[in-house]
Design an enzyme around this catalytic site. Structure first.
Site, PDB file in Angstrom:
ATOM      1  N   LEU A   1       2.498 -38.956  49.913  1.00  0.00           N
ATOM      2  CA  LEU A   1       2.041 -38.853  51.296  1.00  0.00           C
ATOM      3  C   LEU A   1       0.523 -38.668  51.328  1.00  0.00           C
ATOM      4  O   LEU A   1      -0.062 -38.054  50.429  1.00  0.00           O
ATOM      5  CB  LEU A   1       2.742 -37.682  51.979  1.00  0.00           C
ATOM      6  CG  LEU A   1       4.268 -37.865  52.118  1.00  0.00           C
ATOM      7  CD1 LEU A   1       4.954 -36.536  52.432  1.00  0.00           C
ATOM      8  CD2 LEU A   1       4.600 -38.914  53.182  1.00  0.00           C
TER       9      LEU A   1
ATOM     10  N   HIS B   1      10.500 -29.952  42.254  1.00  0.00           N
ATOM     11  CA  HIS B   1      10.038 -30.719  41.093  1.00  0.00           C
ATOM     12  C   HIS B   1      10.778 -30.219  39.855  1.00  0.00           C
ATOM     13  O   HIS B   1      10.906 -29.007  39.649  1.00  0.00           O
ATOM     14  CB  HIS B   1       8.525 -30.535  40.913  1.00  0.00           C
ATOM     15  CG  HIS B   1       7.992 -31.298  39.746  1.00  0.00           C
ATOM     16  ND1 HIS B   1       7.761 -32.663  39.779  1.00  0.00           N
ATOM     17  CD2 HIS B   1       7.681 -30.895  38.496  1.00  0.00           C
ATOM     18  CE1 HIS B   1       7.326 -33.051  38.599  1.00  0.00           C
ATOM     19  NE2 HIS B   1       7.264 -32.014  37.799  1.00  0.00           N
TER      20      HIS B   1
HETATM   21  C1  GRF Z   1      15.419 -34.159  41.411  1.00  0.00           C
HETATM   22  O1  GRF Z   1      15.449 -33.893  40.046  1.00  0.00           O
HETATM   23  C2  GRF Z   1      14.138 -33.675  42.012  1.00  0.00           C
HETATM   24  O2  GRF Z   1      13.651 -32.499  41.442  1.00  0.00           O
HETATM   25  C3  GRF Z   1      13.201 -34.807  41.728  1.00  0.00           C
HETATM   26  O3  GRF Z   1      13.978 -35.968  41.904  1.00  0.00           O
HETATM   27  C4  GRF Z   1      15.346 -35.665  41.674  1.00  0.00           C
HETATM   28  C5  GRF Z   1      16.080 -36.045  42.901  1.00  0.00           C
HETATM   29  O4  GRF Z   1      17.473 -35.943  42.743  1.00  0.00           O
HETATM   30  N1  GRF Z   1      12.028 -34.726  42.559  1.00  0.00           N
HETATM   31  P1  GRF Z   1      18.420 -35.966  44.005  1.00  0.00           P
HETATM   32  O5  GRF Z   1      18.113 -37.226  44.800  1.00  0.00           O
HETATM   33  O6  GRF Z   1      18.152 -34.728  44.819  1.00  0.00           O
HETATM   34  O7  GRF Z   1      19.815 -35.987  43.460  1.00  0.00           O
END
Ligand code: GRF
Length: 196
Positions: free
Chosen positions: A95, A111
């Site tokens: 963004l 994250h």
């Molecule tokens: C998660 O591991 C999150 O931390 C990262 O991307 C992944 C997304 O997984 N940013 P989901 O779509 O929530 O299953």
């Protein structure tokens, strides 16, 4: 519903963190309501998952749009739904600094690493390659610099002998599903009430 913060979850993929937030927000005492899910990927599995859970879900394609055009459409959807807090959950689009600054303190991300270690992609493979003894996940406020905003909460696990990228990813994901609802509850209790 009165007093609950109205939250949008932005997704690009499978939506397991989104599902964890929706489930947690179903509890009567939870301080936030998931009022909208937005995917920038039109066929993201998260969209059907949100709809099945009874949450309004829309696709706003980022492909083929300039960043200002995409963000204008996104901002309009957030305003129309009177969203107060935005959660990024596997949202794979950066963004702009202006979009982020306007929502300072009300825009958060999860994250899959113990930030500031391993910002960016492929965090589990990088943690293993680095011989990290601990790994985990972080919920943080979003700022203009990717994966660098103030940390709200973290969950840590010990890296086991013989750990693979897949086993580590699964164990960290389970922690994400526990951590994100806790962190959103903290933010919803503290964030100012202005519409986003
Ligand atoms: C998660 O591991 C999150 O931390 C990262 O991307 C992944 C997304 O997984 N940013 P989901 O779509 O929530 O299953």
């Amino acid at each position: 519903m009165s007093g609950k913060k109205r939250v949008a979850v932005l997704v690009s993929g499978r939506g397991s963190n989104m599902a964890a937030l929706i489930e947690a927000a179903g509890a009567p005492a939870y301080p936030a309501a998931i009022a909208l899910v937005v995917s920038n990927v039109v066929d993201a599995p998260a969209l059907a998952r949100a709809t099945a859970a009874g949450v309004p879900a829309v696709a706003i394609a980022s492909a083929g749009k300039t960043r200002p055009a995409f963000e204008a459409a996104l901002a309009a959807a957030l305003e129309a739904a009177r969203i107060e807090i935005v959660c990024l959950a596997g949202f794979m689009r950066v963004l702009s600094p202006g979009f982020v600054a306007r929502r300072s303190g009300r825009l958060i991300n999860i994250h899959p690493s113990l930030l500031p270690a391993f910002p960016g992609l492929d965090t589990h493979a990088r943690a293993l390659a680095a011989g990290a003894g601990r790994h985990g996940c972080t919920v943080h406020y979003v700022t203009a610099e990717v994966d660098a905003g103030p940390i709200i909460a973290q969950a840590a696990i010990e890296v086991r002998t013989g750990e693979t990228v897949q086993s580590l990813a699964e164990r960290v994901l389970a922690e994400e599903h526990r951590l994100y609802p806790l962190a959103l509850a903290l933010v919803a209790g503290a964030a100012p009430g202005a519409a986003i």
